[in-house]
Design a protein around this motif. Structure first.
Motif, PDB file in Angstrom:
ATOM      1  N   LYS A  34      14.628  37.959 -50.208  1.00 18.08           N
ATOM      2  CA  LYS A  34      15.861  37.478 -50.840  1.00 18.08           C
ATOM      3  C   LYS A  34      16.388  36.232 -50.138  1.00 18.08           C
ATOM      4  N   LYS A  35      16.296  36.192 -48.816  1.00 19.92           N
ATOM      5  CA  LYS A  35      16.753  35.010 -48.078  1.00 19.92           C
ATOM      6  C   LYS A  35      15.944  33.774 -48.455  1.00 19.92           C
ATOM      7  N   CYS A  36      14.627  33.932 -48.535  1.00 18.85           N
ATOM      8  CA  CYS A  36      13.767  32.803 -48.912  1.00 18.85           C
ATOM      9  C   CYS A  36      14.087  32.323 -50.326  1.00 18.85           C
ATOM     10  N   SER A  37      14.259  33.270 -51.236  1.00 16.42           N
ATOM     11  CA  SER A  37      14.553  32.905 -52.632  1.00 16.42           C
ATOM     12  C   SER A  37      15.872  32.167 -52.736  1.00 16.42           C
ATOM     13  N   ARG A  38      16.890  32.651 -52.021  1.00 10.13           N
ATOM     14  CA  ARG A  38      18.195  31.980 -52.052  1.00 10.13           C
ATOM     15  C   ARG A  38      18.095  30.569 -51.464  1.00 10.13           C
ATOM     16  N   TRP A  39      17.333  30.443 -50.378  1.00 12.49           N
ATOM     17  CA  TRP A  39      17.171  29.126 -49.754  1.00 12.49           C
ATOM     18  C   TRP A  39      16.566  28.140 -50.745  1.00 12.49           C
ATOM     19  N   GLU A  41      16.552  28.340 -54.041  1.00 13.23           N
ATOM     20  CA  GLU A  41      17.502  28.089 -55.132  1.00 13.23           C
ATOM     21  C   GLU A  41      18.537  27.052 -54.716  1.00 13.23           C
ATOM     22  N   GLU A  42      19.071  27.191 -53.507  1.00 13.61           N
ATOM     23  CA  GLU A  42      20.092  26.257 -53.037  1.00 13.61           C
ATOM     24  C   GLU A  42      19.502  24.871 -52.773  1.00 13.61           C
ATOM     25  N   LYS A  43      18.273  24.833 -52.275  1.00 16.68           N
ATOM     26  CA  LYS A  43      17.655  23.551 -51.938  1.00 16.68           C
ATOM     27  C   LYS A  43      17.244  22.775 -53.182  1.00 16.68           C
ATOM     28  N   GLU A 188      -0.554  33.700 -47.272  1.00 12.91           N
ATOM     29  CA  GLU A 188      -0.726  33.575 -48.715  1.00 12.91           C
ATOM     30  C   GLU A 188       0.658  33.770 -49.318  1.00 12.91           C
ATOM     31  N   GLY A 189       0.982  33.011 -50.330  1.00  9.13           N
ATOM     32  CA  GLY A 189       2.294  33.193 -50.938  1.00  9.13           C
ATOM     33  C   GLY A 189       2.638  32.045 -51.851  1.00  9.13           C
ATOM     34  N   GLY A 190       3.666  32.244 -52.644  1.00  3.68           N
ATOM     35  CA  GLY A 190       4.106  31.210 -53.568  1.00  3.68           C
ATOM     36  C   GLY A 190       5.492  31.536 -54.085  1.00  3.68           C
ATOM     37  N   ALA A 191       5.929  30.748 -55.044  1.00  3.74           N
ATOM     38  CA  ALA A 191       7.235  30.983 -55.653  1.00  3.74           C
ATOM     39  C   ALA A 191       7.237  30.436 -57.071  1.00  3.74           C
ATOM     40  N   LEU A 192       7.909  31.155 -57.957  1.00  2.03           N
ATOM     41  CA  LEU A 192       8.135  30.702 -59.326  1.00  2.03           C
ATOM     42  C   LEU A 192       9.575  30.231 -59.439  1.00  2.03           C
ATOM     43  N   LEU A 193       9.770  28.988 -59.858  1.00  4.24           N
ATOM     44  CA  LEU A 193      11.095  28.446 -60.115  1.00  4.24           C
ATOM     45  C   LEU A 193      11.348  28.519 -61.617  1.00  4.24           C
ATOM     46  N   ILE A 194      12.490  29.089 -61.980  1.00  8.41           N
ATOM     47  CA  ILE A 194      12.840  29.300 -63.383  1.00  8.41           C
ATOM     48  C   ILE A 194      14.039  28.427 -63.718  1.00  8.41           C
TER      49      ILE A 194
END
Length: 376
Positions: A34-39, A41-43, A188-194
């Motif tokens: 959750k911390k990574c996702s919020r970071w 989103e804010e960035k 390994e890892g990634g993120a989806l931006l919506i």
């Protein structure tokens, strides 16, 4: 030996991982996820970020979120990219339609996109090579004019911008990578931006094996159930903890990489002026992130000899993608639209030099001196 890559690691990483273990919460969507996702989103300013197990899975998730794509539909993308860009859509039965690249940025030539659009085209997938943005204004105009979705492959693009806006936030979806070779890593890892809030709930369902468990954990429902197709795209919270330690010092890492990039450019500029090699080009509207420093030799023979020369000096340099349309799977599942004027030729010239957080300027100077030695 100077390695091509050393995975980034921040001082607090082990402390945060141990905290996950002590709290007995090491699966997905824990505190550090959750911390990574919020970071992010804010960035970036994206409406929602969902951490994933890889950029491959982020792209697959994006493909699943485009409901109109079915077998035989077409998706426009460059052939100079990693296989995951195409795989995500091939898995849905779609046909990758490859277009040529620009020789300056190695990005998809935005001027060729519209000519590749047919009645079966459903999406455009720009790839921001080396953290340098594609010309997104033109691409988005074509997409809007033809009613097409846009999925940005921004695997290499975190911290980069186009006209002041974060990469990954222009299209319907954007995809980041946190592989060990990237600027920030969780192994390994990634993120989806919506981009659009309307897509968030469906994305959460598909990411959580087709269930509405995310709403259950937020207390919005008293039990969760199977809603739709899906898979397990959640990374371990321990991986997220490793990543978050880097995100806390993201600016420091970014500045260090840019300093290395600028040193390479400055030291190798005389060779470029002498016509011995070409250096990267960053267009005026783009701010890059120092993800990669590459040079382009005269041809594949010179590039191979240069790689061998650096290896003898204890320096690991590598080439990059084999264009997808020349690969067996590319020929089986996709097609190239128009002329391959630059994709193959430029890919055979390109060589990547060592680039990682922690590479010293003295090492950069040693590498540049070795490149100069090769050219006499």
């Amino acid at each position: 030996m100077i390695n091509f890559n050393v995975p980034p690691c921040a001082d607090k990483a082990m402390e945060y991982i141990q905290e996950c273990v002590r709290n007995q919460k090491i699966c997905g969507d824990g505190a550090y996820t959750k911390k990574c996702s919020r970071w992010i989103e804010e960035k970036t300013g994206t409406a929602k970020c969902l951490l994933t197990t890889s950029c491959t899975h982020a792209t697959e998730l994006a493909a699943l979120l485009l409901p109109d794509i079915k077998a035989g539909d077409e998706v426009i993308m460059p052939a100079f990219t990693f296989v995951s860009t195409a795989d995500a859509f091939v898995l849905r039965g779609a046909v990758p339609v490859f277009v040529d690249i620009r020789p300056d940025t190695m990005n998809m030539d935005e001027k060729l996109v519209e000519a590749a659009v047919t009645e079966r085209t459903k999406a455009i997938v720009p790839v921001h090579y080396a953290g340098v943005s594609c010309e997104m204004d033109t691409i988005m105009e074509v997409a809007d004019r033809h009613g097409l979705a846009v999925v940005e492959d921004a695997a290499q693009g975190i911290m980069s911008t186009y006209k002041g806006r974060a990469l990954g936030t222009f299209g319907n979806f954007g995809c980041f990578s946190f592989h060990e070779t990237k600027n920030y890593s969780m192994g390994e890892g990634g993120a989806l931006l919506i981009r659009d809030e309307k897509d968030v709930e469906e994305a959460e369902i598909i990411r959580e094996k087709g269930t509405n468990r995310s709403k259950f954990y937020r207390g919005q429902i008293d039990k969760y159930t199977w809603i739709n197709y899906g898979s397990s795209y959640l990374p371990s919270d321990m991986n997220a903890a490793y990543l978050y330690a880097q995100l806390e010092i993201a600016e420091e890492i970014n500045e260090a990489r840019l300093e290395i990039w600028n040193r390479y450019y400055e030291r190798l500029q005389p060779l470029a002026e002498a016509g011995k090699l070409d250096l990267p080009v960053v267009p005026e509207n783009c701010v890059h992130n120092g993800h990669m420093f590459y040079v382009k030799a005269a041809d594949i023979e010179v590039r191979t000899a240069l790689i061998d020369h650096l290896k003898e000096k204890g320096i690991k340099a590598v080439f990059h993608y084999i264009p997808l349309h020349t690969a067996p799977a590319g020929q089986k599942f996709g097609r190239f639209h128009g002329e391959d004027k630059y994709t193959t030729r430029e890919s055979e010239r390109l060589m990547r030099l060592p680039m990682y957080y922690g590479l010293t300027l003295a090492q950069v100077d040693e590498i540049c001196d070795s490149v100069k030695d090769f050219f006499g």
